[in-house]
Scaffold this motif. Structure first.
Motif, PDB file in Angstrom:
ATOM      1  N   MET A  24      37.517  38.179  36.241  1.00  0.00           N
ATOM      2  CA  MET A  24      38.694  37.712  37.137  1.00  0.00           C
ATOM      3  C   MET A  24      39.503  38.793  37.546  1.00  0.00           C
ATOM      4  O   MET A  24      40.081  39.067  38.529  1.00  0.00           O
ATOM      5  CB  MET A  24      39.419  36.644  36.347  1.00  0.00           C
ATOM      6  N   VAL A  25      39.692  39.712  36.363  1.00  0.00           N
ATOM      7  CA  VAL A  25      40.499  41.013  36.637  1.00  0.00           C
ATOM      8  C   VAL A  25      39.930  41.943  37.769  1.00  0.00           C
ATOM      9  O   VAL A  25      40.432  42.539  38.719  1.00  0.00           O
ATOM     10  CB  VAL A  25      41.222  41.766  35.507  1.00  0.00           C
ATOM     11  N   ALA A  26      38.553  42.133  37.333  1.00  0.00           N
ATOM     12  CA  ALA A  26      38.150  43.035  38.320  1.00  0.00           C
ATOM     13  C   ALA A  26      37.831  42.352  39.755  1.00  0.00           C
ATOM     14  O   ALA A  26      37.784  43.255  40.760  1.00  0.00           O
ATOM     15  CB  ALA A  26      36.547  43.163  37.807  1.00  0.00           C
ATOM     16  N   MET A  27      37.920  41.172  40.035  1.00  0.00           N
ATOM     17  CA  MET A  27      37.994  40.774  41.405  1.00  0.00           C
ATOM     18  C   MET A  27      39.569  40.805  41.819  1.00  0.00           C
ATOM     19  O   MET A  27      39.640  40.285  43.012  1.00  0.00           O
ATOM     20  CB  MET A  27      37.301  39.334  41.234  1.00  0.00           C
ATOM     21  N   GLY A  28      40.410  41.033  41.134  1.00  0.00           N
ATOM     22  CA  GLY A  28      41.641  41.151  41.787  1.00  0.00           C
ATOM     23  C   GLY A  28      42.557  40.076  41.138  1.00  0.00           C
ATOM     24  O   GLY A  28      43.895  40.090  41.589  1.00  0.00           O
ATOM     25  N   TYR A  29      42.107  39.347  40.206  1.00  0.00           N
ATOM     26  CA  TYR A  29      43.214  38.246  39.836  1.00  0.00           C
ATOM     27  C   TYR A  29      43.806  38.404  38.387  1.00  0.00           C
ATOM     28  O   TYR A  29      43.207  39.408  37.763  1.00  0.00           O
ATOM     29  CB  TYR A  29      42.343  37.040  39.519  1.00  0.00           C
ATOM     30  N   GLY A  30      44.949  38.172  38.041  1.00  0.00           N
ATOM     31  CA  GLY A  30      45.501  38.188  36.713  1.00  0.00           C
ATOM     32  C   GLY A  30      46.345  39.544  36.593  1.00  0.00           C
ATOM     33  O   GLY A  30      46.499  39.795  35.398  1.00  0.00           O
TER      34      GLY A  30
END
Length: 155
Positions: A24-30
């Motif tokens: 999720m972080v790699a995808m830009g979230y969080g």
């Protein structure tokens, strides 16, 4: 890809939760990993494994359910997740599994007002490849061409 999926299925539940947060972080979230770490398994469950910021500022939240399963996720599981979202007044959710979703589960998310994204095992490993999570390059192939700028003054 099969090897990666098998590693996810046989890893510990806490490792799978880490993979979900990292993805999720790699995808830009969080925001960043430190900020997002620990979001899963902290909501007292209630049908939701965790909450992560939709953007760096946290203007909206995404509720996450992560299931490390071998059997197909059926409609009742998605209905429970949707009900949990309703109970939290949430508009968006992501349900991630190492298995697959039944046709009934997929049809259900298309019928409801809530936005629930279903990510099955195949999509999960595809995202892991795309965002370089849990994989590393084993070969690099370089194609070379004549550098026209280098030879510009030779004529």
């Amino acid at each position: 890809m099969d090897e990666l999926l098998e590693r996810l299925r046989t890893g510990t539940p806490s490792f799978f939760e880490k993979v979900v947060v990292d993805l999720m972080v790699a995808m830009g979230y969080g925001g960043d990993v430190e900020e997002a770490t620990g979001v899963l398994g902290r909501t007292g469950d209630g049908g939701v494994d965790g909450v992560i910021k939709e953007d760096v500022l946290g203007l909206d939240m995404i509720y996450v359910q992560a299931k490390r399963w071998a059997n197909s996720v059926m409609r009742p599981e998605i209905q429970k997740f949707a009900g949990s979202l309703e109970g939290m007044r949430a508009k968006k959710g992501v349900f991630i599994t190492t298995s697959t979703f039944s046709n009934g589960a997929r049809e259900y998310v298309d019928m409801i007002e809530k936005k629930i994204v279903l990510i099955d095992g195949e999509q999960l490993v595809d995202y892991m490849f795309r965002y370089g999570l849990g994989v590393s390059p084993s070969e690099t192939f370089v194609v070379k061409r004549v550098d026209e700028d280098y030879f510009a003054g030779s004529e």
